[in-house]
Design a protein around this motif. Structure first.
Motif, PDB file in Angstrom:
ATOM      1  N   THR A 209       0.852  -1.412   0.318  1.00  0.00           N
ATOM      2  CA  THR A 209      -0.138   0.195   0.091  1.00  0.00           C
ATOM      3  C   THR A 209       0.845   1.169   0.026  1.00  0.00           C
ATOM      4  O   THR A 209       2.336   0.910   0.316  1.00  0.00           O
ATOM      5  N   PHE A 210       0.153   2.347  -0.576  1.00  0.00           N
ATOM      6  CA  PHE A 210       0.342   3.988   0.058  1.00  0.00           C
ATOM      7  C   PHE A 210       1.635   4.046   1.117  1.00  0.00           C
ATOM      8  O   PHE A 210       2.479   4.355   0.981  1.00  0.00           O
ATOM      9  N   ALA A 211       0.611   3.814   2.064  1.00  0.00           N
ATOM     10  CA  ALA A 211       1.124   4.099   3.761  1.00  0.00           C
ATOM     11  C   ALA A 211       2.385   2.910   4.113  1.00  0.00           C
ATOM     12  O   ALA A 211       3.134   3.613   4.510  1.00  0.00           O
ATOM     13  N   GLU A 212       2.234   1.803   3.850  1.00  0.00           N
ATOM     14  CA  GLU A 212       3.477   1.448   3.683  1.00  0.00           C
ATOM     15  C   GLU A 212       4.550   1.697   2.583  1.00  0.00           C
ATOM     16  O   GLU A 212       6.067   1.628   3.369  1.00  0.00           O
ATOM     17  N   ALA A 213       4.486   1.947   1.830  1.00  0.00           N
ATOM     18  CA  ALA A 213       5.630   2.872   1.056  1.00  0.00           C
ATOM     19  C   ALA A 213       6.207   4.089   1.182  1.00  0.00           C
ATOM     20  O   ALA A 213       7.174   4.606   1.406  1.00  0.00           O
TER      21      ALA A 213
ATOM     22  N   PRO B  24      12.415   8.609   2.735  1.00  0.00           N
ATOM     23  CA  PRO B  24      13.390   9.361   4.345  1.00  0.00           C
ATOM     24  C   PRO B  24      12.522  10.776   3.301  1.00  0.00           C
ATOM     25  O   PRO B  24      13.514  11.591   3.412  1.00  0.00           O
ATOM     26  N   ALA B  25      11.836  10.346   4.486  1.00  0.00           N
ATOM     27  CA  ALA B  25      10.612  12.162   4.321  1.00  0.00           C
ATOM     28  C   ALA B  25      11.529  13.073   5.237  1.00  0.00           C
ATOM     29  O   ALA B  25      11.786  12.819   6.059  1.00  0.00           O
ATOM     30  N   SER B  26      11.502  14.378   5.069  1.00  0.00           N
ATOM     31  CA  SER B  26      12.200  15.283   6.101  1.00  0.00           C
ATOM     32  C   SER B  26      10.419  15.789   6.204  1.00  0.00           C
ATOM     33  O   SER B  26       9.723  15.804   5.934  1.00  0.00           O
ATOM     34  N   PRO B  27      10.782  16.977   7.553  1.00  0.00           N
ATOM     35  CA  PRO B  27      10.128  17.306   8.481  1.00  0.00           C
ATOM     36  C   PRO B  27       8.889  17.879   7.389  1.00  0.00           C
ATOM     37  O   PRO B  27       7.624  17.621   7.767  1.00  0.00           O
ATOM     38  N   LYS B  28       8.695  19.010   6.463  1.00  0.00           N
ATOM     39  CA  LYS B  28       8.217  19.063   5.442  1.00  0.00           C
ATOM     40  C   LYS B  28       7.860  18.621   5.242  1.00  0.00           C
ATOM     41  O   LYS B  28       6.341  18.614   4.675  1.00  0.00           O
ATOM     42  N   THR B  29       7.940  17.230   4.117  1.00  0.00           N
ATOM     43  CA  THR B  29       8.051  16.526   3.313  1.00  0.00           C
ATOM     44  C   THR B  29       6.716  15.458   4.343  1.00  0.00           C
ATOM     45  O   THR B  29       5.272  15.544   3.716  1.00  0.00           O
ATOM     46  N   ALA B  30       7.690  15.258   5.224  1.00  0.00           N
ATOM     47  CA  ALA B  30       5.999  14.210   6.139  1.00  0.00           C
ATOM     48  C   ALA B  30       4.811  15.478   6.051  1.00  0.00           C
ATOM     49  O   ALA B  30       3.676  14.130   6.258  1.00  0.00           O
ATOM     50  N   LYS B  31       5.418  16.641   6.636  1.00  0.00           N
ATOM     51  CA  LYS B  31       3.909  16.925   6.657  1.00  0.00           C
ATOM     52  C   LYS B  31       2.776  16.806   5.773  1.00  0.00           C
ATOM     53  O   LYS B  31       1.522  17.280   5.568  1.00  0.00           O
ATOM     54  N   LYS B  32       3.199  16.575   4.148  1.00  0.00           N
ATOM     55  CA  LYS B  32       2.794  17.397   3.355  1.00  0.00           C
ATOM     56  C   LYS B  32       1.683  15.620   3.143  1.00  0.00           C
ATOM     57  O   LYS B  32       0.837  15.794   2.349  1.00  0.00           O
ATOM     58  N   LEU B  33       2.713  14.331   3.438  1.00  0.00           N
ATOM     59  CA  LEU B  33       2.093  13.699   2.719  1.00  0.00           C
ATOM     60  C   LEU B  33       1.199  12.573   3.463  1.00  0.00           C
ATOM     61  O   LEU B  33       0.183  11.864   3.490  1.00  0.00           O
ATOM     62  N   ILE B  34       0.995  13.326   5.115  1.00  0.00           N
ATOM     63  CA  ILE B  34      -0.397  13.005   5.987  1.00  0.00           C
ATOM     64  C   ILE B  34      -1.078  12.902   5.553  1.00  0.00           C
ATOM     65  O   ILE B  34      -1.896  11.870   5.524  1.00  0.00           O
ATOM     66  N   PRO B  35      -1.678  13.940   4.839  1.00  0.00           N
ATOM     67  CA  PRO B  35      -2.577  13.341   4.459  1.00  0.00           C
ATOM     68  C   PRO B  35      -3.579  13.023   2.853  1.00  0.00           C
ATOM     69  O   PRO B  35      -4.405  12.580   2.919  1.00  0.00           O
ATOM     70  N   ILE B  36      -2.817  12.988   2.190  1.00  0.00           N
ATOM     71  CA  ILE B  36      -2.211  12.095   1.463  1.00  0.00           C
ATOM     72  C   ILE B  36      -2.745  10.812   1.295  1.00  0.00           C
ATOM     73  O   ILE B  36      -3.699  10.000   1.314  1.00  0.00           O
ATOM     74  N   VAL B  37      -1.476  10.344   2.679  1.00  0.00           N
ATOM     75  CA  VAL B  37      -1.779   8.800   3.260  1.00  0.00           C
ATOM     76  C   VAL B  37      -3.750   8.632   4.315  1.00  0.00           C
ATOM     77  O   VAL B  37      -3.561   7.399   3.777  1.00  0.00           O
ATOM     78  N   LYS B  38      -3.548   9.477   4.165  1.00  0.00           N
ATOM     79  CA  LYS B  38      -5.014   9.503   5.443  1.00  0.00           C
ATOM     80  C   LYS B  38      -6.298   9.211   4.112  1.00  0.00           C
ATOM     81  O   LYS B  38      -6.878   8.146   4.350  1.00  0.00           O
TER      82      LYS B  38
END
Length: 369
Positions: A65-69, A74-88
């Protein structure tokens, strides 16, 4: 025996095998769920069972799954913040079933009032990076390419949200800089002049400390940013004198409250200047320009349009690798469109036509002789 929760010490473990239609499809589990409660262990077992059954039916790659991907990215804090709503939104989706249309359509669900440029930057780019990183890690997974939003798509979204995107930037000029500086305090006046003279980015400018100044060489060290390595730039003697005269200012991290090192201009981030600059512009009775417009746009327009410096030399001075980039984005015409249209109705046109006609007649006469 199907998977079931067993308490060992403080934690619950999963014990047994995952079954599909009564047939075991995994090795025997004796693994901690990491949960202190039976309900948490049951949830862990449900997720693990669904994942293993899906992998058994469609194959391990198709079940990933995308969540597992995102967990191996290796996301930076800034990128990780963008990914959270995408994962949801698409976290449970198998990576192999994600298409470019899926990524491009996410914008409407996650940021319905944003522009297509924001969709591309905040959603498509980080999601695509996760999938392509997985591809580079394991070639069994396919890479994904996503075409840019078209002009028609951008215009349609602008119409839906009632707001234009890609509004043309307005560069500063000498008059704007002077009026700004007269209304500003010494630190902000120096910041505006420094960026206008050097074309430095705001993030580079606010990071400068007095340790980055080399008065003997009239050089200022700029941090690496936007794909450019750390470098030192030459400034005018007047600029160096102005920077040295500034009293270093210390600010606090807005989140932790920690006192930061003293900086030349006193700002903590590339956006913390905004409100102060708006007040200065209002006081000076000039239109508000961002630091990027006043600095980088003003720098290149001043050199190439107002002074007439060769674009190649101006690009090198502003640390652009490709001179066509600033010519396309940062050079702003100062010409009056009405005046240009008027050139077609001047009296210069007729004499030029007459001269061309006469020259042609003389040539024909010469050929006959």
């Amino acid at each position: 025996m199907p998977l079931e929760p067993i308490k060992r010490g403080r934690y619950y473990y999963a014990q047994g095998r995952v079954e599909y239609n009564g047939t075991p499809i995994t090795e025997y589990y004796r693994k901690s769920t990491g949960s202190l409660t039976e309900a948490g262990a049951v949830d862990w077992i449900a997720v693990e069972t669904a994942k293993r059954r899906r992998a058994y039916v469609v194959g391990p790659e198709a079940a990933f799954t995308f969540a597992e991907a995102t967990m191996v990215y290796p996301a930076s804090p800034k990128t990780a913040k963008k990914l959270i709503p995408i994962v949801k939104q698409i976290g449970d989706m198998p990576v192999e079933s994600i298409t470019e249309d899926v990524l491009k359509d996410l914008g409407r669900a996650l940021k319905p009032d944003a522009s297509t440029d924001t969709w591309w930057r905040e959603i498509v780019t980080p999601a695509r990076a996760v999938i392509n990183k997985l591809h580079r890690t394991n070639r069994k997974f396919s890479a994904i390419s996503v075409s840019s939003y078209t002009g028609e798509e951008r215009n349609a979204q602008d119409e839906r949200r009632g707001k234009l995107s890609r509004v043309e930037k307005q560069p500063s000029d000498r008059d704007w800089i002077e009026r700004f500086c007269r209304a500003a305090d010494v630190h902000n006046a120096a910041l505006a002049r420094f960026m206008f003279e050097t074309g430095a980015r705001i993030g580079q400018a606010v990071a400068i400390t007095h340790a980055h100044l080399d008065p003997k060489k009239c050089q200022v060290q700029l941090k690496a940013q936007k794909g450019h390595k750390q470098t030192s730039i030459v400034v005018s003697p007047e600029m160096m004198e102005e920077l040295q005269a500034l009293q270093p200012k210390r600010t606090r991290n807005p989140k932790s409250g920690k006192l930061l090192e003293a900086r030349v201009f006193g700002y903590v981030s590339s956006t913390s200047y905004n409100e102060r600059w708006k007040r200065i512009c209002a006081k000076a009775e000039i239109p508000y320009l961002s630091a990027h417009e006043a600095g980088r746009h003003g720098f290149f327009t001043e050199l190439t349009v107002n002074i007439g410096v060769n674009p190649v030399d101006a690009a090198k001075a502003g640390r652009w690798k490709d001179p066509t980039v600033p010519m396309r984005i940062y050079a702003h015409s100062k010409a009056d469109e009405a005046a240009i249209r008027g050139l077609f109705r001047t009296k210069l046109v007729q004499p030029l036509l007459n001269d061309a006609t006469n020259n042609l007649k003389e040539k024909e006469k010469s050929d006959d002789e």
